[in-house]
Design a protein around this motif. Structure first.
Motif, PDB file in Angstrom:
ATOM      1  N   THR A 340       0.829  -1.206   0.000  1.00 17.63           N
ATOM      2  CA  THR A 340       0.000   0.000   0.000  1.00 17.63           C
ATOM      3  C   THR A 340       0.862   1.253   0.000  1.00 17.63           C
ATOM      4  OG1 THR A 340      -1.789  -1.140   1.174  1.00 17.63           O
ATOM      5  CG2 THR A 340      -1.786   1.271   1.253  1.00 17.63           C
ATOM      6  N   LYS A 341       1.871   1.263   0.867  1.00 15.00           N
ATOM      7  CA  LYS A 341       2.746   2.437   0.963  1.00 15.00           C
ATOM      8  C   LYS A 341       3.547   2.654  -0.327  1.00 15.00           C
ATOM      9  CE  LYS A 341       1.365   3.906   4.707  1.00 15.00           C
ATOM     10  NZ  LYS A 341       0.579   5.165   4.651  1.00 15.00           N
ATOM     11  N   LEU A 342       4.000   1.573  -0.938  1.00 16.81           N
ATOM     12  CA  LEU A 342       4.744   1.692  -2.189  1.00 16.81           C
ATOM     13  C   LEU A 342       3.868   2.251  -3.301  1.00 16.81           C
ATOM     14  CD1 LEU A 342       6.893  -1.586  -2.192  1.00 16.81           C
ATOM     15  CD2 LEU A 342       7.702   0.760  -1.902  1.00 16.81           C
ATOM     16  N   THR A 343       2.618   1.813  -3.328  1.00 18.88           N
ATOM     17  CA  THR A 343       1.695   2.326  -4.345  1.00 18.88           C
ATOM     18  C   THR A 343       1.465   3.819  -4.140  1.00 18.88           C
ATOM     19  OG1 THR A 343       0.589   0.172  -4.476  1.00 18.88           O
ATOM     20  CG2 THR A 343      -0.618   2.073  -5.335  1.00 18.88           C
ATOM     21  N   GLU A 344       1.351   4.230  -2.858  1.00 22.95           N
ATOM     22  CA  GLU A 344       1.098   5.640  -2.549  1.00 22.95           C
ATOM     23  C   GLU A 344       2.277   6.537  -2.934  1.00 22.95           C
ATOM     24  OE1 GLU A 344       0.139   5.768   1.579  1.00 22.95           O
ATOM     25  OE2 GLU A 344      -1.833   4.828   1.331  1.00 22.95           O
ATOM     26  N   CYS A 345       3.495   5.977  -2.906  1.00 22.48           N
ATOM     27  CA  CYS A 345       4.668   6.824  -3.187  1.00 22.48           C
ATOM     28  C   CYS A 345       5.141   6.678  -4.638  1.00 22.48           C
ATOM     29  CB  CYS A 345       5.808   6.525  -2.219  1.00 22.48           C
ATOM     30  SG  CYS A 345       6.624   4.934  -2.454  1.00 22.48           S
ATOM     31  N   SER A 346       4.218   6.311  -5.523  1.00 18.67           N
ATOM     32  CA  SER A 346       4.498   6.234  -6.974  1.00 18.67           C
ATOM     33  C   SER A 346       5.580   5.217  -7.312  1.00 18.67           C
ATOM     34  CB  SER A 346       4.906   7.618  -7.513  1.00 18.67           C
ATOM     35  OG  SER A 346       3.898   8.561  -7.284  1.00 18.67           O
ATOM     36  N   ALA A 347       5.643   4.123  -6.542  1.00 18.71           N
ATOM     37  CA  ALA A 347       6.654   3.098  -6.800  1.00 18.71           C
ATOM     38  C   ALA A 347       6.463   2.453  -8.165  1.00 18.71           C
ATOM     39  CB  ALA A 347       6.611   2.031  -5.705  1.00 18.71           C
ATOM     40  N   VAL A 348       5.206   2.297  -8.617  1.00 19.28           N
ATOM     41  CA  VAL A 348       4.957   1.666  -9.919  1.00 19.28           C
ATOM     42  C   VAL A 348       5.632   2.465 -11.025  1.00 19.28           C
ATOM     43  CG1 VAL A 348       3.190   1.041 -11.604  1.00 19.28           C
ATOM     44  CG2 VAL A 348       2.823   0.552  -9.170  1.00 19.28           C
ATOM     45  N   GLN A 349       5.520   3.776 -10.958  1.00 22.91           N
ATOM     46  CA  GLN A 349       6.148   4.631 -11.968  1.00 22.91           C
ATOM     47  C   GLN A 349       7.669   4.484 -11.941  1.00 22.91           C
ATOM     48  OE1 GLN A 349       5.338   8.786 -11.437  1.00 22.91           O
ATOM     49  NE2 GLN A 349       6.403   9.403 -13.309  1.00 22.91           N
ATOM     50  N   VAL A 350       8.250   4.490 -10.732  1.00 18.15           N
ATOM     51  CA  VAL A 350       9.709   4.349 -10.591  1.00 18.15           C
ATOM     52  C   VAL A 350      10.171   3.001 -11.131  1.00 18.15           C
ATOM     53  CG1 VAL A 350      11.620   4.204  -8.938  1.00 18.15           C
ATOM     54  CG2 VAL A 350       9.811   5.912  -8.615  1.00 18.15           C
ATOM     55  N   LEU A 351       9.431   1.946 -10.790  1.00 15.36           N
ATOM     56  CA  LEU A 351       9.827   0.596 -11.211  1.00 15.36           C
ATOM     57  C   LEU A 351       9.689   0.427 -12.720  1.00 15.36           C
ATOM     58  CD1 LEU A 351       8.212  -1.420  -8.279  1.00 15.36           C
ATOM     59  CD2 LEU A 351      10.642  -0.987  -8.648  1.00 15.36           C
ATOM     60  N   ALA A 352       8.661   1.018 -13.294  1.00 11.18           N
ATOM     61  CA  ALA A 352       8.496   0.950 -14.755  1.00 11.18           C
ATOM     62  C   ALA A 352       9.692   1.587 -15.452  1.00 11.18           C
ATOM     63  CB  ALA A 352       7.198   1.632 -15.168  1.00 11.18           C
TER      64      ALA A 352
END
Length: 650
Positions: A340-352
């Motif tokens: 949840t916290k990773l999703t909130e901190c835009s982790a998906v964008q960083v990982l992409a």
């Protein structure tokens, strides 16, 4: 005195009985009077007695040890004469490694000799001496054990001896000096811990002995080099999950996080060791059993956000460890909150974005974590950051990567993307179907992770077979997705069944291919490019798969094929994995690894390259293995020049 002088020629007789009778008389004379002992010393008997320690007859050696002990007791002159005799200490140490009766006499003599400074300085340097003393210190014979422990105490005056003791699984003096020694000695001890190849048993013993407290104290030292070496030692020790959990309980995480942030611009290498240590702690939280109050690595959401943000400010070595930290946390009891916290901190964008990284290690770990977040993740967030460019990148990874976990994870991302027609159309446009279909037949003989890959590939294909879109179905059929292939794939659709299917098919292949081994049938492994896949199977958590793979690989070094087969194993980096099996909890794997290494280490180039990393696990087996393992381990240690090849102690 004339009688004593006249006996010496008899000790050089070729008749064992004559020598034994003479030694018995000489012992009686030495026991009778102090003056007789003085005469024996003056008549220069000591060098003769020392040479008798090289005799094949055990009774002669034992008698000689007894007399030398009587002469050396309370006589510095006699001790010095023993020290000056050719190969005296070496002969005594050889006796230390023989049967317990002879070893008991040898340790008593060495203990007496160690009271003389000149002799004491030399004893610890003799090949195998300290290892044999450490082993004897745990003997069932209480007197032998006590003498060995007291002798080790006497030898602990030397930092080098303390290091030798540590390399023989005896950490008492290292821990003492680490806690109370001067700064330069502490540096030597902590450097030893940082550089040693430690078994899990070593790591557990050190934590039980109290190593954590002084190391955490040194982490806060003002000297940067001391701080760095202390972190390296913690990194070395924290890979054992129980140790990692203890470090978390004792507050190590806060100090490590502070160091990681404070040294963000440092080029000292400190932050790489800190990040790797935190990664070990994260991995330790994954398997906590049924603990009703599981331990969490990070105390607050702010810590999680701060740690993930460092990915944008650090180099590849730190980046990949931070990614591994979060991947481990996504498997831990706190997984839901972390995702949840990773999703909130835009982790998906960083990982992409990281999926396009040139550094393969960073990219592979980013893809693994990305896969975790996509599985059951927020659909809107995923669709916001996963476009056609990202999908093309994932397909390139599937086609070009040599890391099967990365390939399976990339396939997992595609498989778990939201059921969205735009995403499916992007995949079709990017040529996803032929790529996925090609993976299926190839995956069956590639890697132990192939079951997960097959499951993900099947999941990815399913999105093209929805009954409401005939065009997609037609493209799927044109790509070769036929019912019979589905039947094959679906037979491995659950993880447990899939792994078993894989293992069975692998074993059958091995049996068919190597049931009767010849030079040609064994080396067809090389021609078939099967070596590296088999080596990767050695990392499988299932010992049955490891054993099947090891059996196949070891046909390469049968009989006269040792030299050429050993080279093939070395080029495929198989030997480190074989060494790891020395610490396996599966006895058959340990025994097969021992037998393989006994042959491999006959070759000087492999002995030199791989011997140091095998030494500690072999030492461990000489002390804790069964009788056959002890004997074989000692033989290998003799190949490595750690023990004398005539030692029969084990």
């Amino acid at each position: 005195m004339i009688t004593i002088a006249s006996m010496k020629p008899r000790l050089k007789s070729e008749e064992d009985e004559e020598v034994l009778n003479c030694l018995e008389q000489l012992e009686d004379l030495c026991v009778e009077r102090d003056q007789h002992r003085e005469w024996v010393i003056l008549e220069n008997y000591i060098p003769v007695l020392v040479q008798l320690l090289g005799e094949k007859n055990r009774d002669i050696r034992n008698r000689a040890l007894v007399i030398l002990y009587i002469l050396a007791k309370d006589s510095d002159d006699a001790k010095e004469r023993v020290a000056n005799a050719d190969n005296a200490i070496e002969f005594i140490v050889r006796s230390l490694g023989r049967r317990i009766g002879e070893g008991k006499l040898a340790v008593a003599l060495l203990l007496e000799l160690s009271k003389f400074t000149l002799v004491r300085d030399y004893i610890g340097k003799v090949q195998g001496c300290i290892l044999l003393l450490v082993t004897m210190s745990g003997s069932d014979d209480s007197q032998a054990a006590t003498d060995a422990q007291e002798l080790l105490e006497n030898l602990a005056f030397s930092d080098q001896n303390i290091i030798r003791m540590a390399k023989a699984n005896y950490f008492k003096h290292l821990l003492q000096h680490l806690s109370t020694g001067p700064e330069d000695v502490k540096m030597i001890m902590v450097s030893t811990l940082a550089e040693m190849e430690l078994t899990d048993h070593n790591k557990a013993s050190l934590f039980e002995g109290g190593v954590l407290s002084p190391l955490l104290h040194l982490v806060s030292d003002s000297d940067l080099e001391m701080k760095k070496v202390a972190i390296k030692a913690l990194r070395n020790l924290s890979s054992l999950p129980a140790n990692g959990l203890q470090m978390i309980r004792e507050g190590a995480v806060r100090a490590l996080l502070d160091l990681l942030v404070r040294h963000i611009s440092s080029s000292s290498g400190l932050r790489e060791h800190v990040a790797a240590t935190i990664m070990h702690l994260a991995e330790s939280t994954v398997s906590q059993g049924s603990n009703p109050t599981p331990i969490s690595l990070l105390e607050s959401d702010e810590d999680a956000l701060m740690l993930f943000s460092l990915i944008s400010w650090t180099g590849p070595d730190v980046q990949q460890n931070i990614l591994r930290i979060f991947y481990a946390l996504c498997q831990s009891p706190s997984a839901s909150n972390i995702k949840t916290k990773l999703t909130e901190c835009s982790a998906v964008q960083v990982l992409a974005q990281l999926c396009e990284q040139e550094n393969q290690n960073v990219r592979a770990n980013a893809v693994k974590l990305f896969c975790c977040l996509v599985e059951g993740g927020d659909e809107a967030t995923i669709l916001e950051h996963v476009g056609q460019k990202c999908l093309e990148t994932l397909l390139r990874i599937i086609q070009s990567s040599t890391d099967m976990v990365e390939i399976a994870s990339a396939m997992g991302i595609i498989s778990n993307l939201p059921e969205n027609s735009q995403v499916t159309q992007w995949l079709l446009n990017a040529g996803a179907l032929p790529v996925i279909v090609r993976i299926l037949p190839n995956s069956k003989q590639i890697d132990p992770h192939n079951n997960w890959l097959v499951e993900n590939a099947v999941g990815a294909i399913c999105r093209f077979t929805v009954p409401t879109n005939l065009e997609w179905q037609k493209k799927a059929a044109e790509a070769g997705v036929i019912p019979i292939e589905f039947t094959e794939v679906e037979s491995a659709n659950t993880k447990t069944q899939g792994v078993l299917v894989l293992l069975c098919s692998t074993r059958n292949w091995l049996q068919d291919s190597w049931g009767v081994c010849t030079v040609e049938s064994s080396f067809c492994l090389v021609e078939a490019d099967a070596i590296r896949p088999l080596v990767r199977v050695l990392e499988d958590p299932d010992p049955r798969a490891c054993e099947a793979s090891l059996d196949a690989l070891l046909t390469l070094i049968d009989a006269e094929r040792l030299q050429s087969g050993g080279k093939v194993l070395a080029e495929a980096n198989a030997i480190p994995s074989i060494i790891k099996f020395l610490s396996s909890s599966t006895p058959t794997l340990q025994e097969k690894a021992l037998n393989a290494l006994e042959r491999i280490f006959r070759l000087p180039e492999f002995k030199q390259k791989y011997g140091p990393s095998a030494q500690m696990p072999l030492v461990d087996l000489t002390q804790r293995g069964n009788s056959s393992m002890k004997s074989l381990s000692a033989r290998i240690l003799a190949h490595l020049n750690v023990l004398h090849d005539q030692s029969s102690y084990f």
